[in-house]
Enzyme design. Structure first.
Site, mmCIF file in Angstrom:
data_model
loop_
_atom_site.group_PDB
_atom_site.id
_atom_site.type_symbol
_atom_site.label_atom_id
_atom_site.label_comp_id
_atom_site.label_asym_id
_atom_site.label_seq_id
_atom_site.Cartn_x
_atom_site.Cartn_y
_atom_site.Cartn_z
ATOM 1 N N ALA A 241 -2.980 -21.822 15.631
ATOM 2 C CA ALA A 241 -2.133 -21.952 16.112
ATOM 3 C C ALA A 241 -0.623 -22.847 14.823
ATOM 4 O O ALA A 241 -1.077 -22.876 13.760
ATOM 5 C CB ALA A 241 -2.454 -23.474 16.609
ATOM 6 N N CYS B 250 8.845 -7.600 16.228
ATOM 7 C CA CYS B 250 7.869 -6.465 17.632
ATOM 8 C C CYS B 250 7.682 -7.500 18.193
ATOM 9 O O CYS B 250 8.064 -7.028 19.874
ATOM 10 C CB CYS B 250 6.924 -5.668 17.021
ATOM 11 S SG CYS B 250 7.455 -4.412 15.607
ATOM 12 N N ARG C 134 13.172 -10.550 10.028
ATOM 13 C CA ARG C 134 13.462 -10.441 11.435
ATOM 14 C C ARG C 134 12.778 -11.588 12.577
ATOM 15 O O ARG C 134 11.593 -11.914 11.979
ATOM 16 C CB ARG C 134 13.465 -9.258 12.172
ATOM 17 C CG ARG C 134 14.637 -8.406 11.364
ATOM 18 C CD ARG C 134 14.326 -6.698 11.630
ATOM 19 N NE ARG C 134 13.466 -5.985 11.342
ATOM 20 C CZ ARG C 134 12.733 -5.010 11.214
ATOM 21 N NH1 ARG C 134 13.706 -4.181 11.550
ATOM 22 N NH2 ARG C 134 11.492 -4.900 10.762
#
Ligand code: UDX
Ligand code: UDX
Length: 462
Positions: free
Chosen positions: A284, A292, A359
């Site tokens: 978590a 992706c 990203r």
């Protein structure tokens, strides 16, 4: 076998280098001249553990070369991998224009001789036939010889000249362990209805399938699953969507644990021992990012919408994930009250450890929100700080060292679970901070040790 890989990004470069390492003759093609020059000098444009060593050895063995010349690559390869980017459009749809450009380019350079064209890039379901059509458009293009009306022989139909099949071969590589994942895959998926194409792909992967390249040499062989084209494409989306949903599940449990005083790390251990659940991907924290999961889940939701189905579970997984960034910010507000004028230090910027990939990194949202609330943001990341490249980062001061990061901070947030963050001298950092508060966005640090070091420690769900 002679292989051409088109697109040398995180996936294409790893695929090309690994196929060269197992003995194939690989030519990697990329549109980016700068990148190609760098790779021709034996340097990798991306950070991926073990990649540059394999690159150098394969180049020295004469099995690997780089070029921008697509024609040369298409003529070289009997197997052509399309591994160019398929980023998400704002609508969530996959941007397949690069795949289209490359497929068309391949068509214009096909020169007879059977080829297998492999979709390695993650393409929307049903793209296999679409790629075939685009390649044929390219073939027609090269045949477009101006013929005066009624003069000369009719042009041969594209099907006649172009002897190829399209195969879907989705990748399951995790950044930071892409080389390991290539040589130790849980499975290889091949999507095609053409036995000849499948046979060539099985010959290509045979050294890996034998288990010869596993970390423990002589390990068991790798299962190869042959499906139809669309099912192979769906395997990729379903795998990433399941993994992303599994993470959102444990994050939802963490958020409930926060309220009932349970410890999600103990809960994760407890459920992970159930072989039907498994221990992995139950960490978590601030949630998933990268190139992706966000893109593939959004694309699958979009595809479902296109076909009139509302993918509620996937949408909920995305919502839970987005909220994790917000929850981390709320914890900061909980302890610091007003963020305006405060200084917050981020430990880690990349979307996960052992990569330089920014990203969709959770840090980007935190930087943006903290600036909006008038806080000053500093950061230290083992790769980003070292590379000196700002990665287009604004609104954050990137420090070269965790100690300088700690100076004057009102709180630290651990955003990326880099291994070296376990070994930092937190006692000294606590003294250099304005207020020693640690929000552990990955539940990565030892709570007791942090308290002993003088920190007020907050986890996510613990
Ligand atoms: C890409 C897809 O984004 C991903 O969905 C898929 O699973 C694997 O391939 P990645 O390798 O991360 O992932 O893409 P990226 O890092 O963006 O690299 C793409 C490369 O293709 C770049 O080096 C780019 O220069 C090159 N490219 C792009 C071409 O060579 N030709 C083009 O027309 C467009
Ligand atoms: C993923 C898939 O794992 C891989 O099979 C696919 O080919 C590409 O996408 P990658 O995105 O490189 O790989 O990294 P991964 O290790 O899956 O982590 C993805 C994100 O999930 C990261 O932001 C990571 O921090 C997060 N994560 C991962 C969690 O938040 N909790 C976890 O338990 C595991």
């Amino acid at each position: 076998m002679r292989v051409c890989v088109i697109g040398t990004g995180y996936v294409g470069l790893v695929t090309g280098v690994c196929l060269a390492h197992i003995g194939h003759e690989v030519m990697c093609i990329d549109i980016n001249e700068e990148k190609v020059k760098l790779m021709q000098s034996g340097q990798s444009p991306i950070f991926e553990p073990g990649l540059s060593e394999l690159m150098k050895s394969s180049m020295a063995a004469g099995h690997l070369q780089f070029s921008t010349d697509l024609k040369h690559g298409v003529e070289h390869g009997e197997i052509l991998f399309i591994a160019v980017g398929t980023p998400a459009l704002p609508t969530g749809e996959s941007d397949t224009r690069y795949v289209e450009a490359v497929a068309k380019g391949i068509g214009t350079h096909l020169n007879g001789g059977y080829k297998v064209i492999v979709n390695k890039s993650t393409v929307p379901i049903g793209s296999g036939d679409w790629v075939r059509m685009i390649v044929l458009d390219g073939v027609a293009e090269q045949q477009k010889v101006p013929v005066a009306a009624g003069q000369g022989p009719a042009l041969p139909h594209p099907e006649v000249v172009a002897d190829f099949d399209v195969v879907s071969n989705p990748e399951f590589l995790r950044e930071g362990s892409a080389i390991y994942d290539t040589f130790n895959p849980d499975r290889i998926v091949l999507g095609s209805n053409n036995p000849r194409a499948i046979a060539m792909m099985q010959e290509l992967y045979a050294p890996i399938v034998s288990g010869r390249y596993r970390e423990q040499p002589g390990g068991e062989s790798v299962p190869v699953l042959v499906t139809d084209l669309s099912s192979a494409e769906m395997v990729k989306y379903a795998a990433n969507s399941f993994l992303a949903t599994k993470i959102s599940f444990i994050n939802e449990i963490a958020n409930i644990c926060d309220r009932v005083g349970a410890d999600v790390t103990q809960v994760a251990a407890g459920i992970g021992l159930d072989s039907r659940i498994g221990k992995k991907f139950l960490q978590a924290g601030i949630g998933w990012g990268g190139s992706c999961f966000p893109k593939d889940v959004a694309a699958l939701i979009h595809t479902a919408d296109d076909y009139g189905y509302d993918a509620q579970l996937l949408k909920a997984a995305v919502d839970v994930n987005n909220r994790q960034r917000q929850l981390t910010l709320e914890k900061l507000q909980q302890v610091l009250k007003i963020l305006k004028g405060k200084t917050v230090g981020l430990l880690g910027l990349t979307f996960k450890p052992d990569t330089d990939d920014m990203r969709d990194a959770p840090s980007l949202i935190l930087i943006e929100q903290l600036n909006r609330l008038g806080a000053k943001v500093k950061a230290y990341d083992p790769i980003v700080s070292q590379s000196g490249v700002s990665h287009g980062l604004t609104g954050v001061i990137v420090e070269n060292d965790a100690m300088y990061l700690a100076d004057g901070c009102d709180a630290l947030v651990l955003v990326t679970d880099w291994a070296q963050f376990k070994e930092l001298d937190y006692a000294t950092m606590a003294q250099r901070m304005h207020s020693p508060i640690m929000i552990d966005g990955r539940n990565f640090l030892d709570r007791e040790a942090m308290i002993r070091a003088g920190f007020q420690y907050l986890g996510i769900g613990r």
